[in-house]
Design a protein around this motif. Structure first.
Motif, PDB file in Angstrom:
ATOM      1  N   TYR A  42       0.800  -1.214   0.000  1.00 51.89           N
ATOM      2  CA  TYR A  42       0.000   0.000   0.000  1.00 51.89           C
ATOM      3  C   TYR A  42       0.835   1.268   0.000  1.00 51.89           C
ATOM      4  CZ  TYR A  42      -3.696  -3.283   0.847  1.00 51.89           C
ATOM      5  OH  TYR A  42      -4.558  -4.333   0.722  1.00 51.89           O
ATOM      6  N   THR A  43       2.069   1.205  -0.470  1.00 56.71           N
ATOM      7  CA  THR A  43       2.843   2.425  -0.632  1.00 56.71           C
ATOM      8  C   THR A  43       2.311   3.182  -1.840  1.00 56.71           C
ATOM      9  OG1 THR A  43       4.493   1.296  -1.975  1.00 56.71           O
ATOM     10  CG2 THR A  43       4.922   1.438   0.401  1.00 56.71           C
ATOM     11  N   VAL A  44       2.609   4.458  -1.896  1.00 50.51           N
ATOM     12  CA  VAL A  44       2.106   5.297  -2.980  1.00 50.51           C
ATOM     13  C   VAL A  44       2.636   4.824  -4.325  1.00 50.51           C
ATOM     14  CG1 VAL A  44       2.095   7.647  -3.888  1.00 50.51           C
ATOM     15  CG2 VAL A  44       1.857   7.270  -1.435  1.00 50.51           C
ATOM     16  N   SER A  45       3.920   4.489  -4.386  1.00 53.67           N
ATOM     17  CA  SER A  45       4.495   4.077  -5.665  1.00 53.67           C
ATOM     18  C   SER A  45       3.891   2.760  -6.140  1.00 53.67           C
ATOM     19  CB  SER A  45       6.011   3.954  -5.546  1.00 53.67           C
ATOM     20  OG  SER A  45       6.343   2.950  -4.605  1.00 53.67           O
ATOM     21  N   ASN A  46       3.667   1.831  -5.237  1.00 51.35           N
ATOM     22  CA  ASN A  46       3.086   0.552  -5.634  1.00 51.35           C
ATOM     23  C   ASN A  46       1.628   0.721  -6.065  1.00 51.35           C
ATOM     24  OD1 ASN A  46       3.109  -2.165  -6.142  1.00 51.35           O
ATOM     25  ND2 ASN A  46       2.785  -2.764  -4.038  1.00 51.35           N
ATOM     26  N   LEU A  47       0.892   1.579  -5.388  1.00 56.66           N
ATOM     27  CA  LEU A  47      -0.488   1.828  -5.792  1.00 56.66           C
ATOM     28  C   LEU A  47      -0.560   2.500  -7.155  1.00 56.66           C
ATOM     29  CD1 LEU A  47      -2.089   2.968  -2.422  1.00 56.66           C
ATOM     30  CD2 LEU A  47      -2.466   0.825  -3.638  1.00 56.66           C
ATOM     31  N   ILE A  48       0.381   3.410  -7.411  1.00 59.12           N
ATOM     32  CA  ILE A  48       0.410   4.071  -8.722  1.00 59.12           C
ATOM     33  C   ILE A  48       0.723   3.057  -9.811  1.00 59.12           C
ATOM     34  CG2 ILE A  48       1.738   5.710 -10.124  1.00 59.12           C
ATOM     35  CD1 ILE A  48       1.848   7.503  -7.644  1.00 59.12           C
ATOM     36  N   LYS A  49       1.702   2.185  -9.549  1.00 60.73           N
ATOM     37  CA  LYS A  49       2.039   1.167 -10.545  1.00 60.73           C
ATOM     38  C   LYS A  49       0.857   0.245 -10.815  1.00 60.73           C
ATOM     39  CE  LYS A  49       6.938   0.888  -9.451  1.00 60.73           C
ATOM     40  NZ  LYS A  49       7.966   0.055  -8.809  1.00 60.73           N
ATOM     41  N   LYS A  50       0.104  -0.038  -9.782  1.00 61.15           N
ATOM     42  CA  LYS A  50      -0.993  -1.001  -9.920  1.00 61.15           C
ATOM     43  C   LYS A  50      -2.228  -0.385 -10.564  1.00 61.15           C
ATOM     44  CE  LYS A  50      -3.510  -4.414  -7.232  1.00 61.15           C
ATOM     45  NZ  LYS A  50      -3.704  -4.986  -5.896  1.00 61.15           N
ATOM     46  N   TYR A  51      -2.606   0.809 -10.149  1.00 58.43           N
ATOM     47  CA  TYR A  51      -3.889   1.360 -10.568  1.00 58.43           C
ATOM     48  C   TYR A  51      -3.800   2.506 -11.562  1.00 58.43           C
ATOM     49  CZ  TYR A  51      -5.780  -1.386  -6.762  1.00 58.43           C
ATOM     50  OH  TYR A  51      -6.129  -2.411  -5.947  1.00 58.43           O
ATOM     51  N   ALA A  52      -2.660   3.132 -11.727  1.00 60.30           N
ATOM     52  CA  ALA A  52      -2.571   4.297 -12.609  1.00 60.30           C
ATOM     53  C   ALA A  52      -2.040   3.912 -13.975  1.00 60.30           C
ATOM     54  CB  ALA A  52      -1.695   5.380 -11.984  1.00 60.30           C
ATOM     55  N   THR A  53      -2.627   2.933 -14.574  1.00 56.74           N
ATOM     56  CA  THR A  53      -2.265   2.542 -15.931  1.00 56.74           C
ATOM     57  C   THR A  53      -3.329   3.092 -16.875  1.00 56.74           C
ATOM     58  OG1 THR A  53      -3.460   0.465 -15.725  1.00 56.74           O
ATOM     59  CG2 THR A  53      -1.121   0.452 -15.132  1.00 56.74           C
ATOM     60  N   PRO A  54      -2.980   3.307 -18.136  1.00 53.99           N
ATOM     61  CA  PRO A  54      -3.984   3.829 -19.071  1.00 53.99           C
ATOM     62  C   PRO A  54      -5.203   2.919 -19.216  1.00 53.99           C
ATOM     63  CG  PRO A  54      -1.791   4.042 -19.995  1.00 53.99           C
ATOM     64  CD  PRO A  54      -1.644   3.264 -18.722  1.00 53.99           C
ATOM     65  N   SER A  55      -4.985   1.616 -19.175  1.00 51.75           N
ATOM     66  CA  SER A  55      -6.126   0.713 -19.314  1.00 51.75           C
ATOM     67  C   SER A  55      -7.057   0.819 -18.112  1.00 51.75           C
ATOM     68  CB  SER A  55      -5.647  -0.722 -19.484  1.00 51.75           C
ATOM     69  OG  SER A  55      -4.937  -1.141 -18.338  1.00 51.75           O
ATOM     70  N   SER A  56      -6.495   1.007 -16.914  1.00 47.07           N
ATOM     71  CA  SER A  56      -7.359   1.138 -15.746  1.00 47.07           C
ATOM     72  C   SER A  56      -8.124   2.459 -15.774  1.00 47.07           C
ATOM     73  CB  SER A  56      -6.550   1.017 -14.454  1.00 47.07           C
ATOM     74  OG  SER A  56      -5.687   2.118 -14.307  1.00 47.07           O
ATOM     75  N   PHE A  57      -7.499   3.526 -16.303  1.00 49.46           N
ATOM     76  CA  PHE A  57      -8.226   4.783 -16.430  1.00 49.46           C
ATOM     77  C   PHE A  57      -9.391   4.639 -17.402  1.00 49.46           C
ATOM     78  CE2 PHE A  57      -4.347   7.286 -15.022  1.00 49.46           C
ATOM     79  CZ  PHE A  57      -4.896   7.583 -13.802  1.00 49.46           C
ATOM     80  N   MET A  58      -9.166   3.903 -18.482  1.00 50.48           N
ATOM     81  CA  MET A  58     -10.237   3.702 -19.448  1.00 50.48           C
ATOM     82  C   MET A  58     -11.370   2.893 -18.823  1.00 50.48           C
ATOM     83  SD  MET A  58      -9.475   5.303 -22.149  1.00 50.48           S
ATOM     84  CE  MET A  58      -9.646   4.799 -23.822  1.00 50.48           C
ATOM     85  N   LYS A  59     -11.022   1.882 -18.006  1.00 50.12           N
ATOM     86  CA  LYS A  59     -12.056   1.065 -17.354  1.00 50.12           C
ATOM     87  C   LYS A  59     -12.856   1.906 -16.361  1.00 50.12           C
ATOM     88  CE  LYS A  59      -9.682  -3.321 -17.752  1.00 50.12           C
ATOM     89  NZ  LYS A  59      -8.948  -4.362 -17.020  1.00 50.12           N
ATOM     90  N   VAL A  60     -12.151   2.714 -15.583  1.00 54.75           N
ATOM     91  CA  VAL A  60     -12.834   3.585 -14.618  1.00 54.75           C
ATOM     92  C   VAL A  60     -13.703   4.580 -15.356  1.00 54.75           C
ATOM     93  CG1 VAL A  60     -12.443   5.416 -12.925  1.00 54.75           C
ATOM     94  CG2 VAL A  60     -11.168   3.294 -12.774  1.00 54.75           C
ATOM     95  N   ASP A  61     -13.177   5.100 -16.466  1.00 57.37           N
ATOM     96  CA  ASP A  61     -13.923   6.098 -17.214  1.00 57.37           C
ATOM     97  C   ASP A  61     -15.170   5.488 -17.851  1.00 57.37           C
ATOM     98  OD1 ASP A  61     -14.051   8.840 -18.011  1.00 57.37           O
ATOM     99  OD2 ASP A  61     -13.750   8.121 -20.057  1.00 57.37           O
ATOM    100  N   GLU A  62     -15.080   4.225 -18.288  1.00 57.91           N
ATOM    101  CA  GLU A  62     -16.259   3.581 -18.858  1.00 57.91           C
ATOM    102  C   GLU A  62     -17.350   3.412 -17.809  1.00 57.91           C
ATOM    103  OE1 GLU A  62     -14.943  -0.066 -20.530  1.00 57.91           O
ATOM    104  OE2 GLU A  62     -13.910   0.896 -22.193  1.00 57.91           O
ATOM    105  N   LYS A  63     -16.953   3.129 -16.580  1.00 59.57           N
ATOM    106  CA  LYS A  63     -17.943   2.905 -15.527  1.00 59.57           C
ATOM    107  C   LYS A  63     -18.520   4.210 -14.993  1.00 59.57           C
ATOM    108  CE  LYS A  63     -15.759  -1.324 -13.995  1.00 59.57           C
ATOM    109  NZ  LYS A  63     -14.955  -1.940 -12.938  1.00 59.57           N
ATOM    110  N   LEU A  64     -17.666   5.188 -14.737  1.00 64.43           N
ATOM    111  CA  LEU A  64     -18.095   6.401 -14.047  1.00 64.43           C
ATOM    112  C   LEU A  64     -18.210   7.629 -14.939  1.00 64.43           C
ATOM    113  CD1 LEU A  64     -15.855   6.038 -10.879  1.00 64.43           C
ATOM    114  CD2 LEU A  64     -18.232   5.366 -11.129  1.00 64.43           C
ATOM    115  N   ASN A  65     -17.667   7.584 -16.162  1.00 64.71           N
ATOM    116  CA  ASN A  65     -17.629   8.735 -17.060  1.00 64.71           C
ATOM    117  C   ASN A  65     -16.989   9.943 -16.390  1.00 64.71           C
ATOM    118  OD1 ASN A  65     -18.727   7.402 -19.226  1.00 64.71           O
ATOM    119  ND2 ASN A  65     -20.819   7.907 -18.638  1.00 64.71           N
ATOM    120  N   VAL A  66     -15.814   9.726 -15.806  1.00 67.10           N
ATOM    121  CA  VAL A  66     -15.106  10.792 -15.104  1.00 67.10           C
ATOM    122  C   VAL A  66     -14.712  11.896 -16.061  1.00 67.10           C
ATOM    123  CG1 VAL A  66     -13.057  11.334 -13.751  1.00 67.10           C
ATOM    124  CG2 VAL A  66     -14.279   9.209 -13.359  1.00 67.10           C
TER     125      VAL A  66
END
Length: 146
Positions: A42-66
């Motif tokens: 749960y360090t910041v760098s590990n969370l960024i590596k895990k969740y801040a990928t372009p594919s994850s942003f697209m998935k989040v955007d499809e669900k929430l329309n951020v």
């Protein structure tokens, strides 16, 4: 309920105490290692590596329309502060209404395509030059081999 230990003398007692002490020391080391691994997840760098990928942003955007929600808020502010700076209240209200409606229809794919097209305007087209390659057979041109 008490446990009965079969300890006869002082040496057996000290040996049993040593085994208990070494056992809890090993457990302590294992708990420390497990805690470090858990915290490292749960360090910041590990969370960024895990969740801040372009594919994850697209998935989040499809669900929430951020991106569309953000654009519906940001686009009227940008338009009213840049292009329609000196206009009146009614013009700004109409522009705000129109751009907020347009911003809701934009999603991440539209934004990335718009960004790529604008970027293409500013990139200089690469000039392709045709070079004629001469085949070298290892014979000097001044030789008398014809």
């Amino acid at each position: 309920m008490s446990k009965r230990y079969n300890i006869q003398n002082l040496e057996e007692l000290q040996a049993y105490l040593f085994t208990l002490k070494s056992g809890y020391m090993m457990q302590e080391d294992m708990l420390k290692q497990n805690a470090k691994l858990y915290v490292k997840q749960y360090t910041v760098s590990n969370l960024i590596k895990k969740y801040a990928t372009p594919s994850s942003f697209m998935k989040v955007d499809e669900k929430l329309n951020v991106s569309s929600k953000m654009m519906s808020l940001v686009l009227p502010i940008i338009m009213n502060s840049t292009l329609f700076r000196g206009s009146g209240f009614m013009t700004k209200a109409l522009v705000g209404l129109a751009t907020s409606k347009m911003g809701k229809s934009l999603d991440a794919e539209h934004l990335s395509s718009i960004f790529n097209s604008v970027k293409a305007w500013f990139n200089k087209p690469k000039k392709t030059t045709k070079r004629t390659m001469q085949v070298d057979y290892g014979i000097p041109p001044d030789s008398e081999t014809f």
